[in-house]
Scaffold this active site. Structure first.
Site, PDB file in Angstrom:
ATOM      1  CB  SER A 160     -39.833   3.950 -45.518  1.00  0.00           C
ATOM      2  OG  SER A 160     -38.750   4.364 -46.523  1.00  0.00           O
ATOM      3  CG  ASP A 255     -41.640   5.264 -53.587  1.00  0.00           C
ATOM      4  OD1 ASP A 255     -40.303   5.476 -53.640  1.00  0.00           O
ATOM      5  OD2 ASP A 255     -42.085   4.950 -52.659  1.00  0.00           O
ATOM      6  CG  HIS A 285     -40.966   7.735 -50.211  1.00  0.00           C
ATOM      7  ND1 HIS A 285     -40.874   6.499 -50.803  1.00  0.00           N
ATOM      8  CD2 HIS A 285     -39.786   7.446 -49.565  1.00  0.00           C
ATOM      9  CE1 HIS A 285     -40.161   5.167 -49.497  1.00  0.00           C
ATOM     10  NE2 HIS A 285     -39.898   6.364 -48.758  1.00  0.00           N
TER      11      HIS A 285
END
Length: 318
Positions: A160, A255, A285
């Protein structure tokens, strides 16, 4: 594609607990909520040969690091090294939030993992996280012998926000502002702070990371809108990705970052970079830090680690 049953159980559990969405909290409240959830979501961490907390010099003082050496390795062996940048939207997360994934990666790749506790927003907005990550990379290379790592086999990686920072370091290494690295591991990376791709319109409710949550993170990290188009904030906006190291890119289907992650993998390929792209259509996610409920977490981390190990030792079986 139906959502993974384990991922759905996590979402149901969050709803049953009444936890409010991150974007409705202060950054302090978000950090506390994230820390509280770790014991619930993460499996027991694997044993490794050695764990050591370290510091390195940074632009505004010492940067905390944590070094892991894979189980079964010799104490004096110079191991290949993965510099790992944790996720959490540049606002939440720390060395402890990603201790379990780092241990798994070290063991699966038979390497040293050095995790970086870079400065967080909003107290330290962009480019503080980039500056700390770059300082850590320079220090690791300069101190390779003492760290018992092989500086010729060095990778950067993260999930991320950490994937964003890893991609930026790979570009900086190509351009010579930090030592060049040989591989980049980008796990559902954030690559474009414009936050205007179609996935932002698809994922607006019911997930841990929605369009509103991601914009909350971006507002904290890059509060000046005009700076969101700089490539050190949005690596997808770099003029070229050519000359960056081989990459492993993973995206998740549920996501808001999926479109920009896919676009980054495509750009790498178009610009002549060797890339392995893995898409998990049924995942959410942040699932990599939810291994107690989502078995795919360990599977994907091992797959990423094996791809890295194969890069370092191409004759080794996958």
């Amino acid at each position: 594609m139906p959502i993974d049953p384990g991922a759905q159980r996590v979402l149901d559990l969050i709803r049953e607990m009444g936890r409010p969405p991150i974007h409705t909290l202060s950054h302090e409240e978000a950090r506390a909520a994230s820390a509280k959830s770790r014991a619930v979501l993460q499996p027991e961490p694997e044993a490794v040969a050695e764990v050591e907390d370290l510091t390195c010099p940074g632009p505004l003082g010492p940067i905390r690091l944590r070094r892991y050496r894979a189980a079964g390795t010799e104490a004096g062996e110079a191991l290949p090294c993965l510099l790992f940048l944790h996720g959490g939207g540049w606002v939440i997360g720390d060395l402890d939030s990603h201790d379990q994934p780092c241990r798994l990666l070290a063991n699966a790749a038979r390497c040293c993992v050095i995790a970086v506790d870079y400065r967080m927003a909003p107290e330290h907005p962009y480019p503080a996280a980039v500056e700390d990550s770059a300082a850590a990379l320079r220090w690791v290379v300069a101190n390779a012998a003492q760290l018992r790592i092989d500086a010729a086999r060095l990778a950067v990686g993260g999930d991320s926000a950490g994937g964003n920072l890893a991609a930026v370091l790979a570009l900086m290494g190509r351009d010579g502002s930090v030592p060049a690295v040989g591989y980049q591991m980008l796990l559902y990376p954030a690559t474009d702070m414009a936050a205007n791709r179609p996935a932002y319109e698809r994922f607006t409710e019911g997930l841990i990371l929605t369009d509103k949550t991601m914009r909350w993170f971006i507002d904290h990290y890059v509060p000046e809108p005009k700076r969101r188009y700089e490539w050190q904030a949005s690596p997808l906006r770099a003029n070229s990705l050519a000359g960056t190291p081989p990459a492993f890119v993973m995206t998740a289907g549920y996501d808001p970052l999926v479109d920009e992650g896919t676009a980054y993998a495509r750009r790498l390929e178009e610009d002549g970079v060797r890339v392995t792209y893995l898409h998990l259509a049924d995942q959410i996610h942040a699932f990599l830090t939810m291994g107690k409920f989502i078995p795919a977490s360990a599977l994907v981390l091992r797959q990423a680690a094996l791809a890295l190990a194969h890069h370092w030792q191409p004759e080794a079986p996958l």
